[in-house]
Design a protein around this motif. Sequence first.
Motif, PDB file in Angstrom:
ATOM      1  N   LYS A 167       0.811  -1.216   0.000  1.00  0.00           N
ATOM      2  CA  LYS A 167       0.000   0.000   0.000  1.00  0.00           C
ATOM      3  C   LYS A 167       0.848   1.270   0.000  1.00  0.00           C
ATOM      4  CE  LYS A 167      -3.627  -2.632   0.521  1.00  0.00           C
ATOM      5  NZ  LYS A 167      -4.513  -2.911  -0.637  1.00  0.00           N
ATOM      6  N   ASN A 168       2.127   1.159   0.323  1.00  0.00           N
ATOM      7  CA  ASN A 168       2.934   2.361   0.526  1.00  0.00           C
ATOM      8  C   ASN A 168       3.926   2.656  -0.593  1.00  0.00           C
ATOM      9  OD1 ASN A 168       1.880   2.937   3.210  1.00  0.00           O
ATOM     10  ND2 ASN A 168       2.986   1.118   3.872  1.00  0.00           N
ATOM     11  N   VAL A 169       3.872   1.901  -1.670  1.00  0.00           N
ATOM     12  CA  VAL A 169       4.832   2.098  -2.761  1.00  0.00           C
ATOM     13  C   VAL A 169       4.605   3.450  -3.435  1.00  0.00           C
ATOM     14  CG1 VAL A 169       5.658   1.245  -4.983  1.00  0.00           C
ATOM     15  CG2 VAL A 169       5.060  -0.366  -3.173  1.00  0.00           C
ATOM     16  N   GLN A 170       5.675   4.215  -3.570  1.00  0.00           N
ATOM     17  CA  GLN A 170       5.613   5.532  -4.204  1.00  0.00           C
ATOM     18  C   GLN A 170       6.383   5.582  -5.520  1.00  0.00           C
ATOM     19  OE1 GLN A 170       6.711   8.690  -1.503  1.00  0.00           O
ATOM     20  NE2 GLN A 170       5.559   7.820   0.202  1.00  0.00           N
ATOM     21  N   VAL A 171       7.454   4.812  -5.638  1.00  0.00           N
ATOM     22  CA  VAL A 171       8.278   4.838  -6.844  1.00  0.00           C
ATOM     23  C   VAL A 171       8.543   3.411  -7.315  1.00  0.00           C
ATOM     24  CG1 VAL A 171      10.489   5.523  -7.847  1.00  0.00           C
ATOM     25  CG2 VAL A 171       9.401   6.992  -6.138  1.00  0.00           C
ATOM     26  N   ILE A 172       8.212   3.153  -8.586  1.00  0.00           N
ATOM     27  CA  ILE A 172       8.508   1.871  -9.219  1.00  0.00           C
ATOM     28  C   ILE A 172       9.362   2.143 -10.442  1.00  0.00           C
ATOM     29  CG2 ILE A 172       7.545  -0.081 -10.494  1.00  0.00           C
ATOM     30  CD1 ILE A 172       5.057   0.111  -8.766  1.00  0.00           C
TER      31      ILE A 172
END
Length: 620
Positions: free
Chosen positions: A264-269
């Motif tokens: 739920k906390n991913v900001q950059v892929i």
Amino acid sequence: MASDDVSKLADVLSKTHVRDEELSYKGLGLKLDNAETVKELVHKIEQYQGLRALRLEGNTIGVEAAQAIAKALKHKDQLQRCHWSDIFTGRLRSEIPTALRSLGGALMSAGARLTELDLSDNAFGPDGVKGIENLLKSPTCHSLRKLRLNNCGMGIEGGKILAAALTECHKQSSAQGEPLKLRVFMAGRNLLKNEGVTALAAAFQLIGSLKEIHLPQNSINHLGITALASAIQLNPELSILNLNDNTFSKRGALAMAQALRHLKNVQVINFGDCLVRSEGAIAISAVLREGLPNLKELNLAFGQITDAAALVVAQAVTDKPHMEKVDLNGNCLGEEGSEALKEFMESMDKGDMLASLSDDEGEPDDDEEEDEHEEDNENEEDDDNGVEENVEKEGDENEKENGVSNGESFLTKPQSSVEVESFLNSPSSDKLLQLGEERTLLIQQVDVSDPDKAADILLKISSVYSEQPETKRVVLETINAVFKRLFSGSTLQSYCFLSSVLVLMGLLKGEGKGRKLHVVPSHLRCLEHAVQQEYFPQDHASLLQIFLCKNDKVLKSGGGATHSLWTPGEKVLSRMVSLATSPTVSTTASTKPPNTQCTVPMDTTDKAMEALHLDKGQGT
């Protein structure tokens, strides 16, 4: 040492600075060979009370110099941050482990509690990892939060040693009631390959506290990516995932997409230059549809993604409230596809979000792409167990989530009658009608964890559609049951299923030389029926619509079918454009190819079609 050299060194050292309990010699370019050359440096360390950070990066330190510095560090029990990248330039590799053991031993003797250790850009190889092995296992690193080892040439052996050390650190720290809570891990450009990264993945899975993982340029393919996928879903605070310049292929992309569903906390892929390809991009789009609420940046550059798949990604990211940048540069969009993507993003007031497309590789040559896919498949180890395990686990979880309580498991291969097998081997309307109640067994053959088989079954059922009332009723009832079964799972599963349908129909380039069916009017009739049903999500209809509209040539030819295919296919395109946006919209379909007319409201889906120059139902 000559007096003028000493004076020069003293002058350089005078430029060092102290701030925020930090002593910095960063970037001074000092050549520190022995105790004499570090005399002033050592003196400053010894005199510094409360030293918490020491920056030595950008200098070159020999064994004797390292031993002298280590002697001073033995009394610095408050030291927390060691910025020691690029400190062995020009040194023999055999020297480096000795120097590292001296520095690490001093930290352990002092009883320091490190929070940050940066040894990047020190080409020390596996032996260098052995030089910090004891340090990483010791109580000094129980408090470690950031570990940076970029460009160190660790290789597979070094990756395994590092993984074992981190595992032991976690074990010992846990035994003392304060388990290791590593937050940032960086190890790009280390040739870890599958074996090295799989060992690290096991450590990550155990640690479970990572917020950033950076592993670019490590020659990892789908096997290593799958191992990482299993680990990241057990690190719920993960916010940055950088795997740039590795090789996902479809299998790796699916495994990673499945893992991202749990975060739920991913900001950059950053999956740039990873050969995610179109099927992988669609899978990632599915995850964007159902999760990743805090995503800010997505990099899918240089991934051999086609224009239609890129548009599916674009539609998914425009709904993300915090999204700032999507990078689709260097893919296979072509000039028209690039312009269409830009127009779509601008139509959604998201033009600034899209990164440059200046390095687009143009529309792929079918023969070349197929050859590349075949070569990839030959070079990769033929082992799908990791991915299949993830898919099965997901199917099991979804079964529980959706309250399946009829005693039937999606994972248990259902019994199949001779009649069902006969239909699947050679479909006909008579065989389908003769199944009677055994059509239930046919539907049970559809497994959410096997989208390729599910797509094959769906198209076989669709192929026997006719306007004869009883056949029409049975086919559509069966189609409805199949779709409902498949849509009972996650968005990722249903997107993968639709991708498989598109691949079989020749509307989406799959990996390798997989079997393709001839597209016949009955396939399109059944899809037209399905998208009108309540169970068919709007975004799923939009996905089909994009690929149908972008592949009108395939629909016209039908892979060898007669020209009569185009008329029903054309009508389906028109209806899908409207049905994907509003089930109440009226459509007017012309029977004259190729200029089908369709009037639809200007919402998200129609804006996409307008951007593709397919508004009013026109094909490309």
